[in-house]
Design an enzyme around this catalytic site. Structure first.
Site, PDB file in Angstrom:
ATOM      1  N   HIS A 178       0.817  -1.216   0.000  1.00  0.00           N
ATOM      2  CA  HIS A 178       0.000   0.000   0.000  1.00  0.00           C
ATOM      3  C   HIS A 178       0.854   1.271   0.000  1.00  0.00           C
ATOM      4  O   HIS A 178       0.355   2.342  -0.340  1.00  0.00           O
ATOM      5  CB  HIS A 178      -1.024  -0.012   1.142  1.00  0.00           C
ATOM      6  CG  HIS A 178      -0.436   0.151   2.496  1.00  0.00           C
ATOM      7  ND1 HIS A 178       0.004  -0.906   3.236  1.00  0.00           N
ATOM      8  CD2 HIS A 178      -0.215   1.245   3.240  1.00  0.00           C
ATOM      9  CE1 HIS A 178       0.473  -0.460   4.386  1.00  0.00           C
ATOM     10  NE2 HIS A 178       0.365   0.844   4.409  1.00  0.00           N
ATOM     11  N   ASP A 235       8.826  -7.494   7.997  1.00  0.00           N
ATOM     12  CA  ASP A 235       7.534  -6.814   7.994  1.00  0.00           C
ATOM     13  C   ASP A 235       7.586  -5.463   7.273  1.00  0.00           C
ATOM     14  O   ASP A 235       6.596  -5.038   6.682  1.00  0.00           O
ATOM     15  CB  ASP A 235       7.077  -6.613   9.448  1.00  0.00           C
ATOM     16  CG  ASP A 235       5.632  -6.178   9.552  1.00  0.00           C
ATOM     17  OD1 ASP A 235       4.791  -6.846   8.920  1.00  0.00           O
ATOM     18  OD2 ASP A 235       5.337  -5.181  10.240  1.00  0.00           O
ATOM     19  N   HIS A 240       8.087  -2.464   2.178  1.00  0.00           N
ATOM     20  CA  HIS A 240       7.827  -1.022   2.068  1.00  0.00           C
ATOM     21  C   HIS A 240       9.098  -0.193   1.832  1.00  0.00           C
ATOM     22  O   HIS A 240       9.158   0.620   0.924  1.00  0.00           O
ATOM     23  CB  HIS A 240       7.141  -0.496   3.327  1.00  0.00           C
ATOM     24  CG  HIS A 240       5.869  -1.206   3.677  1.00  0.00           C
ATOM     25  ND1 HIS A 240       4.945  -1.566   2.740  1.00  0.00           N
ATOM     26  CD2 HIS A 240       5.373  -1.619   4.859  1.00  0.00           C
ATOM     27  CE1 HIS A 240       3.927  -2.169   3.332  1.00  0.00           C
ATOM     28  NE2 HIS A 240       4.167  -2.220   4.615  1.00  0.00           N
TER      29      HIS A 240
END
Ligand code: NAD
Length: 484
Positions: A178, A235, A240
């Site tokens: 995202h 994570d 990201h």
């Protein structure tokens, strides 16, 4: 400026895990906002598919509550919540069994686009993909959307890619990150590749270093058991931070098209050098009064999983040789903020007196909590008293220039879901990108495990362990303040 809503083809969107946390917090409120923006064709429908036994009326009630809980004031801005709820249906489906699949098939309309969002545990991805294909629910042009985590190492990512490739082609698979859906991340590409100003300076000759920070104030409480099996490297960094690094570092693609962009990102990941042991710091937050420590939250008093990482990376190519990239992310830090800072070199020679000081330009891309960009330029301090220099931000606040519409941009999930419907994979990770990212990350994690390395403790509400500061100081540099 009038905001443009680009029409999309009529679609059926099935959300596996449609009753879960992510669906309720992000996906469904995001779809509601697209409905309010007038982007949903009349026949578009959304089908929640999950394990719980409920009917469509109960599902609509659940979604209504979720929108009220997670969408702030917006339901009042858009009175047509009822209209949105009418688009919703629910079917209880067993991802690993036979129940519900025929009913799901019966619900799918003749809408042009069929998209299946896998908002479930990754262990179910293969089961759902298999059933979609074997039960004839997915045509050649159907799309599947996969949530992170995509594997936990190179082997598991490869195995998952292989399983999905049994049932779907790569151009049907949308691996979501995202961060890539954020307006500013796309603006980063517009600023880099739409202006003559920046690109000539975007290299090691002019850029001293780059910092990428993703800081959170929350701990892992509530999901400590899950997080402890993952850690900050898996994570956050592998996906990201790595994606942000790719967008900053990549060569200009020949066209703004999915494979052209993703080919360039892949080259960056492949050019990353292995990280030296002394160039990486891991941390865990300590207890703070009655606030638990990381190990308390993780429910393992001997956990060696990191919830903070800071590292220095090098990209071995002509553009970036000699310019370090410093990455840092952690939980329970001082402020919640995500930013990228491109720190330019000092001028080669100063024509001003020593007391004018030395200054440098910094381009800051703010991703969280507010999105925007800031360019620090050096000017003369106003007033008498000679030539004193001061750094001021050159205002790049889009809302001033573009008016209130600039504030009303779709959030990351809204944009990405609509990209799926449009069939645009530019902002989604390709299978080889994910594998390359794991191939770079795995040896780092294996090294920690082999050495039995224990993360450094840091104070909750701080900027992380002392050693992370030293990582920069050693190089005569300094982290930017963690400030929201
Ligand atoms: P959740 O546990 O809240 O929801 C899981 C959903 O899966 C439920 O709807 C449940 O009914 C359904 N489900 C479970 N087993 C099933 C089965 N056998 N058949 C059919 N449905 C089944 O999980 P979540 O937090 O919504 O996360 C979903 C996915 O999104 C996970 O992969 C997670 O890693 C990822 N993710 C979540 C977040 C978040 O903020 N929650 C953020 C990023 C990624």
């Amino acid at each position: 400026m009038v905001s443009r809503v680009i029409p999309v083809d009529p679609f059926d969107l099935v959300i596996f895990g449609g009753t879960g946390d992510l669906a309720r917090r992000k996906i469904l409120p995001g779809l509601f906002r697209r409905h309010c923006a007038g982007q949903m064709p009349e026949t578009a429908q959304v089908i929640g598919a999950a394990r719980s036994d409920m009917d469509s009326a109960a599902y609509r009630q659940m979604v209504r509550d979720a929108i009220h809980e997670f969408d702030g004031e917006r339901p009042d801005d858009c009175p047509d919540l009822a209209g949105f709820l009418e688009r919703l249906h629910y079917v209880a489906v067993d991802a690993q069994g036979e129940g519900g699949w025929q009913e799901l098939k019966d619900l799918l309309r003749k809408n042009t686009v069929k998209a299946f969002y896998f908002s479930v545990a990754p262990s179910l991805f293969g089961d759902i993909a298999e059933r979609l294909k074997n039960k004839g629910l997915a045509r050649r042009d159907a799309r599947i959307v996969l949530e992170k985590p995509f594997g936990r190492d190179l082997d598991s990512a490869k195995a998952l890619n292989k399983t999905l490739a049994t049932y779907f082609h790569e151009d049907q698979i949308y691996r979501i990150d995202h961060y890539l859906g954020k307006e500013t991340v796309q603006n980063l590409m517009a600023v880099r590749f739409g202006n003559m100003l920046f690109e000539p300076l975007w290299n090691s000759q002019y850029v001293d270093h780059i910092q990428i920070t993703v800081a959170e104030t929350v701990g892992v409480g509530g999901r400590g058991g899950y997080y402890d099996k993952s850690g900050a490297m898996r994570d956050m960094v592998q996906n990201h931070l790595m994606q942000l690094l790719c967008l900053i570092a990549m060569e200009p693609p020949s066209r703004f098209e999915p494979d052209a962009v993703r080919d360039e990102k892949l080259k960056v990941i492949r050019a990353l050098e292995p990280v030296q042991t002394q160039d990486i710091v891991r941390g865990q937050y300590a207890a703070d009064g009655d606030q638990p420590s990381y190990r308390d939250d993780a429910e393992d008093p001997r956990s060696t999983t990191e919830c903070f990482v800071a590292m220095k990376c090098h990209i071995s190519n002509w553009r970036w040789a000699g310019t370090p990239f410093y990455l840092r992310t952690g939980k329970r830090l001082k402020e919640r903020t995500s930013e990228i800072a491109v720190v330019f070199k000092e001028t080669p020679h100063s024509i001003f007196d020593a007391d004018a000081g030395r200054h440098r330009n910094i381009l800051i891309i703010h991703l969280q909590p507010k999105e925007g960009m800031e360019l620090g330029v050096t000017i003369k301090e106003p007033g008498p008293g000679g030539m004193r220099l001061v750094d001021v931000p050159l205002d790049m606040s889009f809302s001033d220039a573009l008016g209130p519409d600039a504030e009303d941009v779709p959030d990351a999930y809204e944009r990405l879901i609509m990209d799926v419907i449009r069939g645009n994979q530019t902002l989604f990770m390709r299978g080889d990108e994910v594998e390359a990212a794991w191939a770079w990350t795995d040896p780092i994690i294996e090294g920690w495990e082999e050495r039995g390395e224990v993360p450094k403790l840091y104070d909750a509400g701080s900027t992380g362990p002392e050693d992370a500061l030293m990582l920069m100081h050693r190089d005569g540099r300094k982290w930017r303040e963690i400030r929201s």
